[in-house]
Design a protein around this motif. Sequence first.
Motif, short mmCIF file in Angstrom:
data_model
loop_
_atom_site.label_atom_id
_atom_site.label_comp_id
_atom_site.label_asym_id
_atom_site.label_seq_id
_atom_site.Cartn_x
_atom_site.Cartn_y
_atom_site.Cartn_z
N GLY A 8 -20.70 16.25 55.32
CA GLY A 8 -20.75 17.87 55.82
C GLY A 8 -20.97 19.10 55.36
N GLY A 9 -22.58 18.74 55.34
CA GLY A 9 -23.57 19.41 55.97
C GLY A 9 -23.74 20.44 56.92
N LEU A 20 -18.13 19.59 51.83
CA LEU A 20 -18.72 18.38 51.39
C LEU A 20 -17.51 17.36 50.41
CD1 LEU A 20 -22.18 20.54 50.01
CD2 LEU A 20 -20.71 20.21 52.57
N SER A 21 -18.60 16.09 51.13
CA SER A 21 -18.26 15.04 50.67
C SER A 21 -19.12 14.20 50.06
CB SER A 21 -17.04 13.86 51.49
OG SER A 21 -15.72 14.68 51.92
N SER A 63 -21.86 32.29 40.14
CA SER A 63 -22.52 32.44 41.48
C SER A 63 -21.54 31.71 42.84
CB SER A 63 -23.95 31.91 41.68
OG SER A 63 -24.14 30.39 41.34
N VAL A 64 -20.45 30.56 42.05
CA VAL A 64 -19.52 30.13 43.62
C VAL A 64 -18.15 30.37 42.78
CG1 VAL A 64 -21.63 28.25 44.04
CG2 VAL A 64 -20.35 27.46 42.40
N LYS A 65 -18.16 31.11 41.64
CA LYS A 65 -17.16 31.11 41.20
C LYS A 65 -15.95 31.75 42.43
CE LYS A 65 -16.13 31.20 36.80
NZ LYS A 65 -16.83 31.14 35.11
N GLY A 66 -14.69 31.50 42.90
CA GLY A 66 -14.09 32.19 43.17
C GLY A 66 -13.82 31.64 44.77
N ARG A 67 -15.43 31.57 45.40
CA ARG A 67 -15.31 31.25 46.38
C ARG A 67 -15.46 29.65 46.63
NH1 ARG A 67 -20.10 32.07 48.82
NH2 ARG A 67 -20.95 32.12 46.94
N PHE A 68 -16.15 28.47 45.76
CA PHE A 68 -15.78 27.27 45.77
C PHE A 68 -15.31 26.99 45.30
CE2 PHE A 68 -20.82 26.87 47.25
CZ PHE A 68 -21.14 27.93 47.56
N LYS A 76 -9.92 7.24 46.98
CA LYS A 76 -10.89 7.23 47.55
C LYS A 76 -11.91 7.02 47.14
CE LYS A 76 -8.04 9.80 51.26
NZ LYS A 76 -7.84 10.58 52.50
N ASN A 77 -12.01 7.75 46.05
CA ASN A 77 -13.95 7.24 45.49
C ASN A 77 -14.25 8.58 45.71
OD1 ASN A 77 -13.98 5.10 43.33
ND2 ASN A 77 -15.73 3.94 44.22
N THR A 78 -14.22 9.19 46.38
CA THR A 78 -14.53 10.40 46.92
C THR A 78 -14.48 12.39 45.92
OG1 THR A 78 -14.01 9.80 48.67
CG2 THR A 78 -14.89 12.43 48.69
N VAL A 79 -15.40 12.72 46.20
CA VAL A 79 -15.31 14.03 45.76
C VAL A 79 -16.09 14.96 46.72
CG1 VAL A 79 -16.35 15.57 43.93
CG2 VAL A 79 -15.70 13.76 42.97
N TYR A 80 -15.40 16.21 46.65
CA TYR A 80 -15.39 17.43 47.65
C TYR A 80 -16.17 18.38 47.17
CZ TYR A 80 -12.30 13.86 49.82
OH TYR A 80 -11.00 13.01 50.03
N LEU A 81 -16.51 19.25 47.32
CA LEU A 81 -17.11 21.07 47.47
C LEU A 81 -16.57 21.73 49.02
CD1 LEU A 81 -18.08 22.57 45.93
CD2 LEU A 81 -20.07 22.02 46.99
#
Length: 119
Positions: A8-9, A20-21, A63-68, A76-81
């Motif tokens: 996903g990059g 991202l996956s 640094s990413v709170k509120g955006r990510f 699905k054995n999957t984590v996303y960002l």
Amino acid sequence: QLQLIESGGGLVEAGGSLRLSCVASGGVLSSYAVAWFRQRPGKERDWIAATDRSGSNTYYADSVKGRFTISRDNAKNTVYLQMNSLKPEDTAVYYCNAYVGITPGRGYWGQGTQVTVSS
């Protein structure tokens, strides 16, 4: 042996979004908490987000709170960002990490996916 593959990059303009996956094979991802790390050019690898095994609890670096947003689909054995409002300083290689316990950084790692944010 659990294996993790990130995808996903890519290249995106500042203000844009990417998702991202992290797909797991060789094991059951729901047995692990999962974190995302990133390594910016010339910097150490930094933790940015984590979720517990169920996805009920999530944690973020300032640094990413509120955006990510980190999420998971255990079926699905999957984590996303999900990454929104991207900034040039978000440019990095992003890694997922599956771990047991409360401390990210141990356990299993993916190979990383490059995210480049242009200004």
